[in-house]
Design an enzyme around this catalytic site. Structure first.
Site, PDB file in Angstrom:
ATOM      1  N   GLU A 165       0.805  -1.226   0.000  1.00 33.13           N
ATOM      2  CA  GLU A 165       0.000   0.000   0.000  1.00 33.13           C
ATOM      3  C   GLU A 165       0.840   1.279   0.000  1.00 33.13           C
ATOM      4  O   GLU A 165       0.749   2.083   0.941  1.00 33.13           O
ATOM      5  CB  GLU A 165      -0.948   0.008   1.202  1.00 33.13           C
ATOM      6  CG  GLU A 165      -1.886  -1.182   1.242  1.00 33.13           C
ATOM      7  CD  GLU A 165      -2.811  -1.171   2.465  1.00 33.13           C
ATOM      8  OE1 GLU A 165      -2.670  -0.289   3.322  1.00 33.13           O
ATOM      9  OE2 GLU A 165      -3.667  -2.070   2.554  1.00 33.13           O
ATOM     10  N   GLU A 356      -5.262  -8.655   0.709  1.00 29.61           N
ATOM     11  CA  GLU A 356      -5.928  -8.288   1.970  1.00 29.61           C
ATOM     12  C   GLU A 356      -7.393  -7.976   1.703  1.00 29.61           C
ATOM     13  O   GLU A 356      -7.724  -7.306   0.722  1.00 29.61           O
ATOM     14  CB  GLU A 356      -5.343  -7.015   2.599  1.00 29.61           C
ATOM     15  CG  GLU A 356      -4.072  -7.181   3.335  1.00 29.61           C
ATOM     16  CD  GLU A 356      -3.594  -5.878   3.973  1.00 29.61           C
ATOM     17  OE1 GLU A 356      -4.439  -5.045   4.356  1.00 29.61           O
ATOM     18  OE2 GLU A 356      -2.371  -5.703   4.075  1.00 29.61           O
TER      19      GLU A 356
HETATM   20  O1  IFM Z   1      -4.058  -3.104   9.277  1.00 27.38           O
HETATM   21  C1  IFM Z   1      -4.038  -2.609   7.982  1.00 27.38           C
HETATM   22  C2  IFM Z   1      -2.868  -3.165   7.202  1.00 27.38           C
HETATM   23  O2  IFM Z   1      -1.653  -2.924   7.822  1.00 27.38           O
HETATM   24  C3  IFM Z   1      -2.829  -2.554   5.822  1.00 27.38           C
HETATM   25  N1  IFM Z   1      -4.098  -2.676   5.161  1.00 27.38           N
HETATM   26  C4  IFM Z   1      -5.287  -2.276   5.890  1.00 27.38           C
HETATM   27  C5  IFM Z   1      -5.302  -2.960   7.242  1.00 27.38           C
HETATM   28  C6  IFM Z   1      -6.579  -2.561   8.018  1.00 27.38           C
HETATM   29  O3  IFM Z   1      -6.615  -1.202   8.240  1.00 27.38           O
END
Ligand code: IFM
Length: 453
Positions: A165, A356
């Site tokens: 990210e 994710e």
């Molecule tokens: O916890 C975070 C993660 O580190 C990166 N993506 C989003 C998740 C939830 O906010």
């Protein structure tokens, strides 16, 4: 069977070093920017920090066993750069390498494919002191770090993700100061965008030259942006925010060009051959997705655009059924489908690793000790249906990693938001599988969504 996922699909969970490991000063590890940030009063809810986090550093065997018990066949985790090369550059710390070697071996022993993220936000503080991502030197330094990773782990790991990210750590780290290193500085932000892009390209080449068989990509958090109102200001702000949030890394890395609305801001940082170096034959794109974002024009924000808070929306959320997770994020499975199809249709139909997706809920423990997180299960059913539909419609989706394996440190929000399929008592560190953990067991067993669970 029509409702089955592909046979070679990767089912797993994802985590990040600072959020779970703890042991922040053990075995030669140095300080990262998150150690500094969390120890600066007022930066994190309740001034909490990841010093102990959920102690995965000492409990990784138990955690991998729990993954194996529900037959997850993959695990995405990130490396703490500060364990492996404590000063960020130069000498390797054998004890840091040893920790990740043991973790990888444990995964392999349990038939779990490790997916390694090189950078999930915990930059060595010593590199931040030299300017961090805003200093171009970091492009070569990151590339050297990536070589060390492949030299040490490339014999046993096939999948590497350069960054997690990048737009989150550049916008929140350099524009609104909400995350480490906490700057509000547009010039640093634009320099960081370009340096991260170049670092990805250089690292890709360095890693492939050591081992051409490994698969490399970058993980981007992408979300359809929709205007908060129909005003021309909000419409323009939506284009701007979409550029910063969704396109500032995806377009250079996967299309070989900066989006039009960004080019003027980054052009002074672009050197000869940079665009060629950034645009590599990535093996996949990693997609993290949670929500769509409603955008508002805001002259006070440095980017002139930001996500609207739900209570600022003049007409509220659309429809009576709009539901939110504990993060205040809207549950919109169609947005997940749209996002995956956007990658398929506009980024050359790449291999897509869903790296994710998940939801935070309060997760109350019942008297009998059970955690019946039915809201989370319902969320997974809906979001996985969107994934399945995208596969049926031709998207080359290869994996689904739930965020996250166990409750952990949620950055500036401290320990308040629980995303795990395994509950953690933050005092005793005891792990207790939630009902969603057993949902995953059934999901993997039948390789299709257990709607009756
Ligand atoms: O916890 C975070 C993660 O580190 C990166 N993506 C989003 C998740 C939830 O906010």
């Amino acid at each position: 069977m029509k409702n089955k996922f592909p046979n070679d699909f990767f089912w797993g969970t994802a985590t990040a070093s600072y959020q779970i490991e703890g042991a922040t000063d053990k075995d030669g590890k140095s300080k990262s920017i998150w150690d500094t940030f969390t120890h600066t009063p007022g930066k994190v809810k309740n001034n909490e920090n990841g010093d102990t986090a959920v102690d995965h550093y000492h409990r990784y065997e138990e955690d991998i066993e729990l993954m194996a018990n529900i037959n997850l066949n993959s695990y995405r985790f990130s490396l703490a750069w500060t364990r492996i090369i404590p000063e960020g550059i130069g000498k390797i710390n054998p004890k840091g390498v040893d920790f990740y070697s043991r973790l990888i071996d444990k995964c392999l022993e349990k038939n779990i494919e490790p997916f390694i993220t090189l950078y999930h936000w915990d930059l060595p503080q010593s590199l931040q002191d030299k300017g961090g991502w805003a200093n171009r030197d970091i492009t070569n330094i990151f590339s050297d770090y990536s070589e060390a990773i492949v030299k040490n782990f490339g014999d046993r790991c096939n999948h590497f993700i350069t960054f997690n990210e990048p737009q989150v750590f550049t916008i929140h780290g350099y524009v609104d100061g909400y995350m480490a290193p906490g700057y509000k500085d547009l010039e640093k932000y634009f320099a960081s965008i370009h340096n991260v892009n170049v670092a990805h390209g250089k690292a890709f080449q360095a890693m492939k030259s050591l081992n051409n068989n490994i698969k490399i990509g970058c993980t981007l958090n992408m979300a359809p942006c929709i205007p908060a109102t129909k005003s021309s200001e909000d419409l323009h702000a939506t284009k701007l925010f979409d550029t910063y949030w969704n396109r500032s890394f995806a377009d250079p890395m996967y299309l070989g060009r900066y989006p039009e609305l960004l080019i003027d801001d980054v052009s002074k940082h672009i050197q000869q051959d940079d665009m060629k170096n950034i645009f590599q034959k990535n093996d996949f794109i990693g997609l993290n997705h949670y929500q769509h974002i409603r955008i508002k024009a805001d002259n006070k924000s440095l980017l002139k655009a930001r996500g609207a808070f739900n209570d600022e929306l003049p007409f509220g959320l659309d429809g009576k059924d709009a539901k939110l997770t504990l993060m205040g994020w809207e549950i919109v499975p169609d947005a997940y489908y749209d996002q995956i199809m956007d990658l398929k249709n506009n980024y050359g139909n790449p291999n897509i690793y869903l790296t994710e997706n998940g939801a935070a809920y309060p997760d109350l423990i019942e008297k009998n000790g059970e955690i019946n997180d039915t809201d989370r299960i319902d969320y997974f059913k809906k979001y996985l249906s969107a994934v399945k539909k995208s596969i049926d419609d031709g998207a080359k989706v290869k994996s689904y990693f739930a965020w996250t394996f166990m409750d952990n440190f949620e950055w500036a929000l401290g320990f308040e938001k629980r995303f795990g399929i395994v509950h953690v008592d933050f005092k005793t560190l005891k792990r207790t599988p939630k009902k969603s953990y057993y949902f995953f067991k059934k999901l993997v067993e039948q390789n299709s969504i257990p709607f009756d669970f």
